[in-house]
Design a protein around this motif. Structure first.
Motif, PDB file in Angstrom:
ATOM      1  N   LYS A  38       0.843  -1.192   0.000  1.00  0.00           N
ATOM      2  CA  LYS A  38       0.000   0.000   0.000  1.00  0.00           C
ATOM      3  C   LYS A  38       0.883   1.249   0.000  1.00  0.00           C
ATOM      4  N   SER A  40       1.532   5.605  -0.104  1.00  0.00           N
ATOM      5  CA  SER A  40       1.107   6.713   0.756  1.00  0.00           C
ATOM      6  C   SER A  40      -0.108   7.440   0.182  1.00  0.00           C
ATOM      7  N   SER A  41      -0.450   7.147  -1.054  1.00  0.00           N
ATOM      8  CA  SER A  41      -1.617   7.771  -1.678  1.00  0.00           C
ATOM      9  C   SER A  41      -2.694   6.727  -1.919  1.00  0.00           C
ATOM     10  N   ARG A  42      -3.958   7.154  -1.833  1.00  0.00           N
ATOM     11  CA  ARG A  42      -5.055   6.222  -2.095  1.00  0.00           C
ATOM     12  C   ARG A  42      -4.980   5.726  -3.533  1.00  0.00           C
ATOM     13  N   ARG A 105      -4.736  -1.833 -16.534  1.00  0.00           N
ATOM     14  CA  ARG A 105      -6.140  -1.421 -16.655  1.00  0.00           C
ATOM     15  C   ARG A 105      -6.874  -2.456 -17.497  1.00  0.00           C
ATOM     16  N   LYS A 112     -10.542 -10.618 -14.665  1.00  0.00           N
ATOM     17  CA  LYS A 112      -9.278  -9.924 -14.407  1.00  0.00           C
ATOM     18  C   LYS A 112      -8.239 -10.896 -13.839  1.00  0.00           C
ATOM     19  N   ASN A 116      -6.335  -6.718  -9.688  1.00  0.00           N
ATOM     20  CA  ASN A 116      -7.110  -5.475  -9.730  1.00  0.00           C
ATOM     21  C   ASN A 116      -6.520  -4.500 -10.739  1.00  0.00           C
TER      22      ASN A 116
ATOM     23  N   SER B  65      -1.991  13.910  -1.135  1.00  0.00           N
ATOM     24  CA  SER B  65      -0.965  13.126  -1.833  1.00  0.00           C
ATOM     25  C   SER B  65      -0.012  14.013  -2.622  1.00  0.00           C
ATOM     26  N   TRP B 115     -10.895   7.554   3.352  1.00  0.00           N
ATOM     27  CA  TRP B 115      -9.844   6.547   3.175  1.00  0.00           C
ATOM     28  C   TRP B 115      -8.785   6.726   4.260  1.00  0.00           C
ATOM     29  N   ASP B 116      -8.373   5.653   4.835  1.00  0.00           N
ATOM     30  CA  ASP B 116      -7.282   5.681   5.802  1.00  0.00           C
ATOM     31  C   ASP B 116      -7.571   6.644   6.962  1.00  0.00           C
ATOM     32  N   GLU B 166     -14.163   5.202 -10.230  1.00  0.00           N
ATOM     33  CA  GLU B 166     -12.782   5.306  -9.748  1.00  0.00           C
ATOM     34  C   GLU B 166     -12.570   4.629  -8.394  1.00  0.00           C
ATOM     35  N   PHE B 167     -13.611   4.626  -7.561  1.00  0.00           N
ATOM     36  CA  PHE B 167     -13.451   4.141  -6.189  1.00  0.00           C
ATOM     37  C   PHE B 167     -14.077   2.765  -5.963  1.00  0.00           C
ATOM     38  N   ASP B 169     -13.796  -0.265  -6.938  1.00  0.00           N
ATOM     39  CA  ASP B 169     -13.066  -1.530  -6.778  1.00  0.00           C
ATOM     40  C   ASP B 169     -12.185  -1.553  -5.538  1.00  0.00           C
ATOM     41  N   ASP B 170     -12.190  -0.470  -4.763  1.00  0.00           N
ATOM     42  CA  ASP B 170     -11.275  -0.373  -3.630  1.00  0.00           C
ATOM     43  C   ASP B 170     -12.040  -0.575  -2.316  1.00  0.00           C
ATOM     44  N   GLU B 172     -11.099  -0.439   0.594  1.00  0.00           N
ATOM     45  CA  GLU B 172     -10.632   0.419   1.688  1.00  0.00           C
ATOM     46  C   GLU B 172     -11.179   1.844   1.587  1.00  0.00           C
TER      47      GLU B 172
END
Lengths: 126, 185
Positions: A38, A40-42, A105, A112, A116, B65, B115-116, B166-167, B169-170, B172
């Motif tokens: 993981k 530091s950025s989402r 992608r 898939k 991911n 970020s 998130w987080d 965008e979100f 599939d995540d 978290e």
């Protein structure tokens, strides 16, 4: 005589991303469908190594092996299209911190193969 | 909040196209990515001007970020010599249109994201829809790569990516998305 098609890797035939998973995982473990750790950025994964630029190229050459490689961006990157329609890109420089990045992608593909969609930054280990 | 929508100047440039005949579009050939997908830009030629819709990576400081980026739309007037591919070895194609753009609509998603243990929000331009007399054309951006889908047909709003693509599939990330439409007619 047809046009010569260039693929990622030497003497390759057109391959799907699925064909490259086992080979890639042997060097870059997969966890819950993601490579690296993981970041530091989402939404960003990180693979850290002393030679981060070499590692980024090695990862791309493994995961995108057999992808069509005729798209070189003007900003020093390449985009490879796989037989199954997935897209893998390699960017030598990102717009944020200049570390290399690989993006995977699937874009609406049903399968898939347990991986991911993801963006991986290659960071220099200090 | 991260705002990846067009600024007022860009909207004003886009609005110039309403009521004009779009003579042709120029973009990468479709065979590069299959389907109706191209990379990086689509250029519109009217009788008196040339407009490039560009979709390229920009720093994306979501949750503060400093090392993420995300494709972002921008609009500019250009000279014809600038209407070229992002790829060094691709020659773009011209696609005739010859129809008047009656309306242009922007499709924007506003998202509250968690998130987080942190909260932030984004507002992102997802697609630009051109309405002609008998049909629509939408240029839709991919959330990860500078890929643009060029869709043609009617009621294209129903064919766009789901809000929050965008979100989604995540596991978290928690998010709540509202889609809005901005009419530029």
């Amino acid at each position: 005589m047809g046009l010569r098609v260039h693929y990622v890797g030497r003497k390759q035939a057109f391959r799907s991303l699925q064909d490259n998973i086992e080979h890639t995982i042997s060097s870059y473990p997969l966890s819950n469908g993601n490579f690296g750790v993981k970041g530091s950025s989402r939404g960003v994964r990180e693979i850290r190594s002393r030679n981060h630029e070499g590692t980024a190229k090695d990862f791309f050459n493994k995961i995108a092996q057999g992808g069509i490689l005729d798209l070189k961006t003007i900003s020093d990157g390449v985009v490879s299209r796989m037989k199954d329609g997935s897209i893998v890109s390699y960017r030598k420089y990102t717009s944020s911190n200049n570390s290399p990045a690989v993006e995977i992608r699937f874009r609406g593909l049903k399968s898939k193969y347990g991986i991911n969609d993801q963006k991986i930054h290659f960071v220099q280990k200090k | 909040m991260i705002n990846f929508c067009l600024n007022e100047e860009e909207k004003s440039i886009l609005k110039e196209i309403v009521g004009k005949k779009i003579v042709k579009f120029r973009h990468d050939p479709f065979d590069k990515f299959g389907g109706d997908t191209v990379y990086g830009n689509v250029t519109l030629f009217t009788d008196d001007s040339i407009y490039m819709i560009e979709y390229d990576y920009a720093p994306y400081p979501l949750f503060g970020s400093k090392d993420d980026d995300h494709p972002r739309f921008s609009i500019k007037r250009i000279g014809e010599e600038e209407a070229i591919s992002f790829f060094s070895d691709v020659t773009q194609i011209d696609v005739p249109c010859n129809d008047e753009a009656k309306e242009i609509e922007l499709v924007e998603d506003y998202a509250d994201v968690e998130w987080d243990g942190k909260n932030d929000s984004t507002k992102i331009l997802i697609a630009i829809i051109f309405r002609f007399k008998d049909y629509e054309m939408a240029i839709q951006g991919d959330y990860m790569m500078p890929l643009l889908d060029i869709l043609k047909g009617n009621s294209l709003k129903d064919n766009l990516v789901r809000p929050g693509d965008e979100f989604s599939d995540d596991p978290e990330t928690k998010f709540k998305v509202t889609r809005t439409y901005v009419d530029l007619h």
